[in-house]
Design a protein around this motif. Structure first.
Motif, PDB file in Angstrom:
ATOM      1  N   UNK A 111       0.890  -1.076  -0.097  1.00 16.20           N
ATOM      2  CA  UNK A 111       0.127  -0.188   0.077  1.00 16.20           C
ATOM      3  C   UNK A 111       1.051   1.133   0.024  1.00 16.20           C
ATOM      4  N   UNK A 112       0.350   2.329  -0.823  1.00 22.66           N
ATOM      5  CA  UNK A 112       1.353   3.678  -0.425  1.00 22.66           C
ATOM      6  C   UNK A 112       1.303   3.973   0.755  1.00 22.66           C
ATOM      7  N   UNK A 113       2.672   4.692   1.127  1.00 18.91           N
ATOM      8  CA  UNK A 113       2.935   5.083   2.350  1.00 18.91           C
ATOM      9  C   UNK A 113       3.276   6.577   2.454  1.00 18.91           C
ATOM     10  N   UNK A 114       3.013   7.259   1.387  1.00 20.24           N
ATOM     11  CA  UNK A 114       3.169   8.717   1.265  1.00 20.24           C
ATOM     12  C   UNK A 114       2.266   9.633   1.765  1.00 20.24           C
ATOM     13  N   UNK A 115       2.374  10.705   1.941  1.00 18.12           N
ATOM     14  CA  UNK A 115       1.376  11.515   2.653  1.00 18.12           C
ATOM     15  C   UNK A 115       0.955  12.294   1.083  1.00 18.12           C
ATOM     16  N   UNK A 116      -0.290  12.722   1.409  1.00 14.77           N
ATOM     17  CA  UNK A 116      -1.153  13.583   0.206  1.00 14.77           C
ATOM     18  C   UNK A 116      -1.211  14.834   0.708  1.00 14.77           C
ATOM     19  N   UNK A 117      -0.980  15.887  -0.285  1.00 13.96           N
ATOM     20  CA  UNK A 117      -1.172  17.397   0.159  1.00 13.96           C
ATOM     21  C   UNK A 117      -2.137  18.092  -0.746  1.00 13.96           C
ATOM     22  N   UNK A 118      -2.948  18.655  -0.338  1.00 15.74           N
ATOM     23  CA  UNK A 118      -4.054  19.288  -1.192  1.00 15.74           C
ATOM     24  C   UNK A 118      -3.966  20.799  -0.741  1.00 15.74           C
ATOM     25  N   UNK A 119      -3.634  21.452  -1.477  1.00 16.31           N
ATOM     26  CA  UNK A 119      -3.638  23.005  -1.541  1.00 16.31           C
ATOM     27  C   UNK A 119      -2.863  23.350  -0.327  1.00 16.31           C
ATOM     28  N   UNK A 120      -1.549  22.646  -0.309  1.00 14.07           N
ATOM     29  CA  UNK A 120      -0.605  22.872   0.855  1.00 14.07           C
ATOM     30  C   UNK A 120      -0.840  22.247   2.212  1.00 14.07           C
ATOM     31  N   UNK A 121      -1.999  21.551   2.339  1.00 14.60           N
ATOM     32  CA  UNK A 121      -2.439  20.878   3.570  1.00 14.60           C
ATOM     33  C   UNK A 121      -1.896  19.476   3.526  1.00 14.60           C
ATOM     34  N   UNK A 122      -1.211  19.015   4.191  1.00 22.01           N
ATOM     35  CA  UNK A 122      -0.830  17.607   4.175  1.00 22.01           C
ATOM     36  C   UNK A 122      -1.925  16.545   4.990  1.00 22.01           C
ATOM     37  N   UNK A 123      -2.265  15.519   4.342  1.00 22.74           N
ATOM     38  CA  UNK A 123      -3.109  14.366   4.646  1.00 22.74           C
ATOM     39  C   UNK A 123      -2.099  13.309   4.896  1.00 22.74           C
ATOM     40  N   UNK A 124      -1.683  13.178   6.352  1.00 24.11           N
ATOM     41  CA  UNK A 124      -0.711  12.066   6.463  1.00 24.11           C
ATOM     42  C   UNK A 124      -1.074  10.531   6.149  1.00 24.11           C
ATOM     43  N   UNK A 125      -0.128   9.922   5.731  1.00 27.20           N
ATOM     44  CA  UNK A 125      -0.328   8.507   5.438  1.00 27.20           C
ATOM     45  C   UNK A 125      -1.188   7.923   6.438  1.00 27.20           C
ATOM     46  N   UNK A 126      -0.882   8.048   7.782  1.00 24.61           N
ATOM     47  CA  UNK A 126      -1.436   7.235   8.823  1.00 24.61           C
ATOM     48  C   UNK A 126      -2.977   7.581   8.758  1.00 24.61           C
ATOM     49  N   UNK A 127      -3.343   8.910   8.541  1.00 26.01           N
ATOM     50  CA  UNK A 127      -5.007   9.060   8.308  1.00 26.01           C
ATOM     51  C   UNK A 127      -5.677   8.421   7.451  1.00 26.01           C
ATOM     52  N   UNK A 128      -4.911   8.411   6.229  1.00 26.09           N
ATOM     53  CA  UNK A 128      -5.509   7.512   4.986  1.00 26.09           C
ATOM     54  C   UNK A 128      -5.886   6.041   5.662  1.00 26.09           C
ATOM     55  N   UNK A 129      -4.619   5.466   6.400  1.00 23.72           N
ATOM     56  CA  UNK A 129      -4.878   4.185   6.938  1.00 23.72           C
ATOM     57  C   UNK A 129      -5.810   4.062   7.872  1.00 23.72           C
TER      58      UNK A 129
END
Length: 282
Positions: A23-41
């Motif tokens: 599974x992807x383990x990278x963070x996602x960034x939306x308009x400069x706001x980071x969505x950490x990988x742990x939140x997706x998990x």
């Protein structure tokens, strides 16, 4: 003569599961706001899917869409501290759906007959002898047992509930095998095929084979599908058409937000910007 009962041989070790892509383990960034990988998990538990990667995709999409909506709410001067309230207020302000007229409602009713009326359903009971669909020997043994139980049910009318309590592998055994109301499309096709061929009160004259195993089946009641006249379904049709129109408008609005946004680490597909009938935007 002494009878010796030998314990069964130990089960064979399970076959190794096929390797799956990590599974992807990278963070996602939306308009400069980071969505950490742990939140997706963590979000994945709310998105059942065919496999873990599909669940990750759904979870990431939900969080990205939520971030887009919160950013839009903040830009509109709404308080993002109360996230759900802010999103609700934003959508109420931005989404405009015209009231459907009778002509549109008639077209919708004609194009979507299965959305209205009462679906076909059956009331039935069964005894399930579970068997792995990949284990030919187990399925053969289950069929033999089911055939013997079917003969007992046929010989002694009314015996299915007691036999279900003793032998069935289905949780319905606690109700004597009674499954209750089964709507068309709610169970496996092979089971429905046999139900459709029975008349109320009849025990299926052959063992029904499905992916779950072998079934002894009795039908109690059958209710055919009932489609109302348009005039009788007008309120339901109007509500349904308005809801679908609103969902479509929400998807379009989120597509516009996504087109204006900078999103890193996730590709928001054009067909999946929002699950407009899901909890995110209800």
């Amino acid at each position: 003569m002494a009878i010796h009962i030998h314990p069964p041989p130990p089960p064979a070790p399970p076959a190794a599961a096929p390797a799956q892509a990590a599974l992807p383990e990278h963070d996602i960034v939306v308009n400069g706001t980071v969505i950490p990988a742990r939140e997706v998990a963590a979000e994945m538990q709310h998105h059942p899917a065919v496999d873990a990667f599909a669940a990750w995709e759904e979870a990431a999409r939900a969080l990205v869409v939520r971030r887009l909506l919160l950013d839009a709410a903040a830009a509109a001067g709404l308080d993002p501290a109360e996230e759900d309230d802010a999103i609700g207020a934003l959508l109420a302000r931005e989404i405009r759906v015209p009231e459907p007229d009778e002509a549109a409602a008639r077209r919708w009713f004609a194009a979507n007959p299965d959305r209205f009326g009462t679906p076909e359903w059956w009331d039935a009971s069964h005894i399930l002898l579970a068997a792995d669909p990949e284990d030919a020997e187990e399925r053969s043994a289950a069929r033999t047992r089911a055939t013997a139980l079917l003969a007992q049910v046929q010989e002694v009318p009314g015996s299915l509930p007691d036999l279900a309590r003793l032998h069935s592998a289905c949780p319905s055994r606690e109700q004597g095998g009674h499954l209750g109301r089964i709507e068309r499309g709610s169970t496996v096709p092979e089971f429905e095929t046999f139900l459709a061929a029975l008349v109320p009160g009849q025990v299926c004259p052959e063992v029904v084979q499905t992916r779950y195993g072998m079934h002894v089946v009795q039908l109690h009641h059958h209710a055919p599908r009932r489609t109302p006249r348009f005039e009788d379904a007008v309120p339901e049709v109007m509500r349904d058409l308005a809801r679908v129109s609103w969902q479509s408008a929400v998807r379009h609005y989120i597509a516009v937000l996504a087109a204006r946004a900078t999103i890193e680490g996730f590709a928001l597909s054009a067909e999946g910007e929002a699950r407009a009938d899901g909890p995110l935007v209800n």
